[in-house]
Write an enzyme that holds these catalytic residues in place. Structure first.
Site, mmCIF file in Angstrom:
data_model
loop_
_atom_site.group_PDB
_atom_site.id
_atom_site.type_symbol
_atom_site.label_atom_id
_atom_site.label_comp_id
_atom_site.label_asym_id
_atom_site.label_seq_id
_atom_site.Cartn_x
_atom_site.Cartn_y
_atom_site.Cartn_z
ATOM 1 N N CYS A 14 2.408 1.839 3.980
ATOM 2 C CA CYS A 14 3.450 1.160 3.838
ATOM 3 C C CYS A 14 4.716 1.551 2.912
ATOM 4 C CB CYS A 14 3.166 0.192 3.140
ATOM 5 S SG CYS A 14 2.414 -0.883 3.916
ATOM 6 N N CYS A 21 0.662 -1.357 0.169
ATOM 7 C CA CYS A 21 0.151 -0.273 -0.291
ATOM 8 C C CYS A 21 0.869 1.106 0.069
ATOM 9 C CB CYS A 21 -1.130 -0.372 1.393
ATOM 10 S SG CYS A 21 -0.336 -0.039 2.299
ATOM 11 N N ASP A 31 2.047 26.604 -32.034
ATOM 12 C CA ASP A 31 2.643 26.938 -33.260
ATOM 13 C C ASP A 31 2.205 26.539 -35.070
ATOM 14 O OD1 ASP A 31 5.498 28.185 -33.888
ATOM 15 O OD2 ASP A 31 5.966 26.148 -34.393
#
Length: 722
Positions: free
Chosen positions: A24, A21, A411
């Site tokens: 952790c 997780c 551009d």
């Protein structure tokens, strides 16, 4: 060298196996920072990696991750020699399901025997209690180890909550329910790990694209060697149907190469001598001999993988919010659980057993698993999907900002247009003049010119098979700012602007020719007049061709709700207006210097908030940097584009832009839905405390259900199509 530079220079990256997780991962990062000799550490949970600044051994790092039994190895240590010569990635040995989850299955077995004993011998029986206790200890040993350590250090995360709940449940004799809670929590963690691994797999699959070995010619012999041993300058031989292992330039052969893995292009691209090829692309037809130009770690695919993995570590605003929220949320839940357990018995004559049980259920329902995982899985899934489609998004923050764009500036040259000039019109006025013969004279003169548009005329001559190399040109000269001239077979020819011919005393520049020139200029073309001192022979017009996709892309962006699309260019207003109207942008800004482009982007940001700028990553660097999201065209093979932009369209393909906006918005919606759902389900479960209906079963099932639904919802981002 400064102290800070020295620390950065000591950076080592390690792959980490075993994260269950995000919490952790955060704890592992803290532990590594405490190691003597480590100045700093940064965990990338999405890519399952840690960057360590300073010195630390593998043993020290694994000791820092011992609470989760983490395995650590240097990022560059894994060399898969077992992979086959055809370049298909080596297959990992699959661990059977029962071996991988043996602890959980054993725990479930003891739980089943426990309930069997419960129905046969009753709840108070010692055998029943021992079976439940065995199930609880086997299934939750790793949970308890971390939970107890956290309690001793006053660190409050989801494992702390679960440990307190389990201890409390055991004290009040709820052995069966506690055993079920432990098993369901273990299943929830396994689901979380599985869903995160599925999301990471979208990145790992990129690593398997390029072969690990290649056929190389050395000292007249063809040998199969590992890519790590290939040197720049080696000649690699790629047969039809094989993947290209390294970046390089074709020195012999002709083929069609499928570049979908790098650029997202579905149509194979023709490759011949001097053409660039990329590692991970598929040679479809002919035999190619390729001169290696980059080492394996510098190939385009390696850079993409590295940047995508780095992108997963960049925290998006929503993830930063969740992390901050979870930090305060867990202690608040513990306080609420304590109040639920003691206030009703103390002040309202409630049963201690009933309300302590309710408090424990609050602890379980308060686990923020679904909330913590809601954002990382979404971001990893979306960034991985985009990379496979040829769009490199360099961080969760940019993924979110693309979805909030209100205006996009383009551009012109190389973005809305192809950036390569081409002859669009060739009108010959003199009926006595042969068109091909005149074109050969024009090309012979332009061949000696340094003018940027000369290449367009030479291409036209080659396409029409017009020979110009044998024509002798005498007294060639350039007329600064106006054109060129030269003598061919005793006749002086001029090619240049209308102004040049107006200044020639004997030239007949009549209204018809002037009208033809103006008509071409209105269309955004550069008109060049061809003639002698006494006669105008032809007009040849050159223009930067508009991309076929530009108009469709602009339309799709407007349909997606982008309020303003603006074309920024240094070209004259006539050319700019012609191209702008052709592609359908909502605003045109012409004759801009780089500083003026930058100023315009700043004005757009003050007017619209979120603004993207799309350019080539070199000329437009200031404007790209000033925009909310800088998007570079053609990231494949262009180091500058990969380094400077926040997003790179790898295949030089504007059609990827609407897909990127759509993916980003879907990701934003899913992240918001996940956070809302995760918080709402907790809130609803907590409301069940008021009538006393909340049980440990409901608490853990609500948490597990939320985690599963959030994960599955996030993984949908891997399926978003163009």
């Amino acid at each position: 060298m400064s102290e800070e530079a020295k620390i950065l220079d000591q950076k080592n990256v390690y792959r980490v196996e075993g994260f269950t997780c995000a919490n952790c991962a955060g704890k592992f990062e803290k532990n590594v920072k405490k190691i003597a000799g480590v100045h700093d550490a940064k965990v990338n949970f999405g890519a399952s990696k840690i960057s360590v600044y300073g010195e630390a051994s593998i043993e020290e790092l694994e000791k820092a991750g011992a609470f989760e039994n983490l395995k650590v190895e240097p990022e560059k240590s894994t060399r898969h020699t077992s992979q086959e010569a055809n370049g298909e990635g080596g297959k990992e040995e699959k661990v059977p399901f029962y071996k991988k989850h043996s602890t959980l299955l054993t725990s479930v077995l003891f739980l089943s025997f426990g309930y069997l004993s419960y129905f046969v011998n009753g709840e108070e029986n010692i055998v029943t209690t021992l079976l439940f206790l065995a199930s609880m200890l086997i299934g939750g040993l790793s949970l308890f180890k971390v939970g107890f350590q956290n309690l001793l250090h006053f660190e409050f995360d989801m494992k702390t909550l679960m440990t307190v709940a389990v201890i409390g449940g055991a004290i009040i004799g709820e052995w069966g329910e506690v055993a079920v809670v432990v098993i369901l929590f273990a299943i929830s963690e396994a689901l979380e790990r599985f869903s995160m691994d599925r999301a990471r797999q979208s990145i790992r699959s990129l690593m398997d694209i390029a072969p690990k070995e290649a056929l190389v010619r050395r000292n007249g012999q063809e040998i199969m060697i590992h890519v790590d041993d290939i040197a720049v300058g080696d000649i690699m031989i790629v047969k039809p149907g094989q993947k290209i292992a390294m970046d390089g330039v074709v020195v012999s052969g002709y083929s069609a190469v499928n570049q979908a893995a790098i650029t997202g292009e579905s149509v194979p691209v023709e490759k011949t001598i001097d053409d660039e090829v990329f590692a991970g692309t598929l040679n479809e037809e002919g035999l190619l001999e390729i001169k290696i130009t980059k080492l394996v770690e510098d190939t385009t695919i390696s850079k993409i993988i590295h940047l995508v993995e780095e992108a997963q570590g960049e925290r998006a605003p929503s993830q930063a919010f969740v992390d901050k929220f979870a930090k305060y949320y867990t202690p608040i839940i513990m306080v609420i659980a304590g109040l639920v357990a003691i206030i009703p018995p103390l002040f309202f004559d409630g049963s201690w057993e009933t309300w302590v049980y309710q408090g424990l259920a609050v602890l379980v329902v308060g686990c923020p698993c679904a909330l913590v995982i809601s954002t990382p899985i979404s971001i990893v899934s979306a960034i991985g999907n985009a990379a496979k489609k040829g769009v490199l998004i360099k961080g969760g923050i940019y993924l979110e900002e693309i979805g909030a764009l209100k205006a996009i500036a383009f551009d012109k040259t190389g973005t809305l247009t192809k950036g390569v000039p081409a002859v669009t019109d060739y009108n010959v006025f003199s009926k006595q003049t042969n068109e091909k013969e005149l074109l050969s004279i024009i090309t012979a003169l332009e061949y000696r010119s340094q003018h940027p548009l000369a290449s367009a005329i030479m291409k036209k001559a080659e396409v029409e098979n017009v020979n110009y190399s044998e024509i002798v040109v005498e007294d060639f000269s350039s007329i600064t700012g106006k054109g060129i001239k030269g003598i061919i077979k005793g006749i002086t020819y001029y090619i240049g602007s209308p102004r040049l011919f107006k200044e020639l005393s004997n030239s007949i520049f009549d209204k018809q020719i002037e009208a033809s020139v103006e008509a071409l200029q209105i269309q955004g073309k550069t008109a060049m007049v061809v003639g002698t001192e006494s006669e105008i022979l032809a007009i040849i017009a050159v223009a930067d061709e508009v991309r076929e996709s530009s108009k469709t892309v602009i339309q799709k962006l407007h349909q997606l709700g982008i309020k303003k699309t603006i074309m920024l260019t240094g070209d004259n207003k006539g050319t700019a207006n012609a191209i702008g109207e052709q592609v359908g942008v909502s605003d045109i800004q012409a004759e801009l210097m780089p500083q003026e482009k930058l100023d315009y982007i700043k004005r757009l940001r003050s007017d619209y908030g979120n603004v993207a700028m799309i350019g080539d990553g070199v000329n437009d660097a200031p404007a790209l940097a000033a925009s909310t999201v800088g998007i570079a065209m053609g990231g494949a093979g262009t180091d500058t584009a990969l380094e400077t932009a926040d997003v790179a369209l790898m295949g030089d393909d504007l059609r990827k832009l609407p897909f990127t906006v759509k993916l980003s918005r879907r990701a934003l919606n899913i992240i918001k839905a996940n956070i809302t759902f995760a918080i709402a389900i907790k809130f609803i479960a907590l409301l069940l405390v008021i009538p006393g209906w909340l049980t440990l079963w409901i608490a853990i099932l609500s948490d597990m259900g939320a985690t599963l639904l959030v994960a599955l919802n996030s993984l949908r981002l891997m399926r978003v199509k163009e």
